[in-house]
Design an enzyme around this catalytic site. Structure first.
Site, PDB file in Angstrom:
ATOM      1  N   CYS A 139       1.022  -1.305  -0.016  1.00 36.04           N
ATOM      2  CA  CYS A 139      -0.036  -0.008  -0.095  1.00 36.04           C
ATOM      3  C   CYS A 139       0.917   1.138   0.066  1.00 36.04           C
ATOM      4  CB  CYS A 139      -0.839  -0.033   1.252  1.00 36.04           C
ATOM      5  SG  CYS A 139      -1.825   1.573   1.211  1.00 36.04           S
ATOM      6  N   CYS A 142      -0.336   4.178   2.056  1.00 38.27           N
ATOM      7  CA  CYS A 142      -0.014   3.800   3.738  1.00 38.27           C
ATOM      8  C   CYS A 142       1.437   4.210   3.993  1.00 38.27           C
ATOM      9  CB  CYS A 142      -0.236   2.490   3.962  1.00 38.27           C
ATOM     10  SG  CYS A 142      -2.086   1.649   3.327  1.00 38.27           S
ATOM     11  N   ASP A 143       2.380   3.822   2.968  1.00 39.46           N
ATOM     12  CA  ASP A 143       3.838   3.527   3.422  1.00 39.46           C
ATOM     13  C   ASP A 143       4.813   4.626   2.642  1.00 39.46           C
ATOM     14  OD1 ASP A 143       2.874   1.873   5.251  1.00 39.46           O
ATOM     15  OD2 ASP A 143       3.416   0.200   4.167  1.00 39.46           O
TER      16      ASP A 143
END
Length: 327
Positions: A139, A142-143
């Protein structure tokens, strides 16, 4: 167990959707029973840092956030079975009870919320599991911020891979999109957008053979192989984002609940209602577009409210029969 345990609401699954549904159902005094699975907490249990969930200005680890969500639901009366639901019989008429089994133990409920989530498709190559959370991610939203000014790779050929690459390119010094075929599955508009980004390179037709740690123990490089020529090459990188799709965990209800061609549960309009009365679905089991913790939590809230309203407005069959027998 003898007679089936009788519940108002059974929630199958956990994660942000399941636990938020449990919280709302518990606060509505429905005393939900959550069959949360062995891998409770969902995909966030595999996430090291979560920095984009509202209310955590300093960020939080995925496991800590899941524990807090679970504790909050439990505080208001949610109960948990840390085991897998193994079989369901879902009623077809309003007011009838649904039946859920955990091995030989049977439970029945007037409503059911499905929140089994989805799993990332894995590459299945050496080093992937060992480096997950240490450079390997599923993701970019997300990261990506953890790979600022570092070299990264996105694996995949669809619109999701292009979206991941475009987002990642805002942070990383370079992004290499690796796809196993010459032709991408992505739409023309997404391909054009990716090609217009200066620090994105599209590399085809290559497959990933192995991921290697660097000196720090985190991801350091990947070995690629050209599927046409057999040529091998090593790509130094700090981040590898796998964007080859998801697998919804819908096997439990296949053939009972309507699914789309990819196995995602179909719901009615903007609600969480499925094709079975009193059965609702939320989170990544339904959503193949956004797949964020905050959107999963929002749909868990919706499912709990839908279940609460269904229980309010739909008399149980046994109660209706008893009432009609009264002189």
């Amino acid at each position: 167990m003898g007679a089936a345990e009788r519940e108002n609401v059974i929630i199958i699954g956990s994660g942000p959707a399941g636990y938020t549904a449990a919280l709302y159902a518990a606060r509505a005094e429905l005393a939900p029973l959550v069959i949360e699975g062995f891998a409770w907490g969902g995909l966030l249990q595999q996430t090291t840092e979560v920095e984009n969930f509202p209310g955590y200005p300093e960020g939080v680890t995925g496991p800590v956030m899941m524990q807090q969500l679970r504790d909050q639901a439990e505080r208001f009366g949610a109960r948990f079975i840390t085991d897998q639901a193994t079989r369901v019989e879902l009623a077809s008429e309003p007011g009838e009870r649904h039946r859920v089994w955990v091995e030989d133990d049977e439970y029945s409920a007037r409503s059911v919320i499905l929140a089994m989530g989805a799993e990332h498709k894995k590459l299945g190559v050496p080093g992937e599991a060992e480096l997950s959370g240490r450079g390997v991610s599923y993701c970019a939203t997300c990261d990506a911020a953890f790979f600022k000014d570092r070299e990264a790779m996105v694996v995949g050929g669809g619109d999701s891979a292009m979206e991941e690459a475009i987002f990642l390119a805002k942070f990383s010094s370079s992004v290499t999109v690796v796809h196993r075929r010459e032709e991408f599955r992505a739409s023309r508009i997404m391909l054009d957008r990716a090609r217009a980004v200066e620090n994105i390179e599209l590399l085809t037709p290559y497959v990933i053979e192995q991921l290697f740690p660097g000196e720090s123990g985190a991801l350091g490089s990947a070995r690629l192989r050209n599927t046409a020529t057999g040529e091998a090459r090593e790509l130094p990188l700090s981040g590898a984002f796998v964007a080859i799709g998801h697998v919804p965990q819908s096997e439990l209800v296949r053939g009972v609940i309507d699914l789309d061609d990819n196995g995602y549960v179909l719901v009615e309009g903007r609600s969480t209602k499925t094709n079975r009365p009193g059965v609702f679905a939320a989170g990544d089991l339904v959503d193949h577009t956004y797949r964020q913790a905050v959107t999963a939590a929002g749909s868990g809230c919706q499912a709990a409210l839908d279940a609460e309203w269904y229980l309010r407005d739909t008399p149980a069959v046994a109660e209706t029969a008893a009432a009609s027998a009264t002189p």
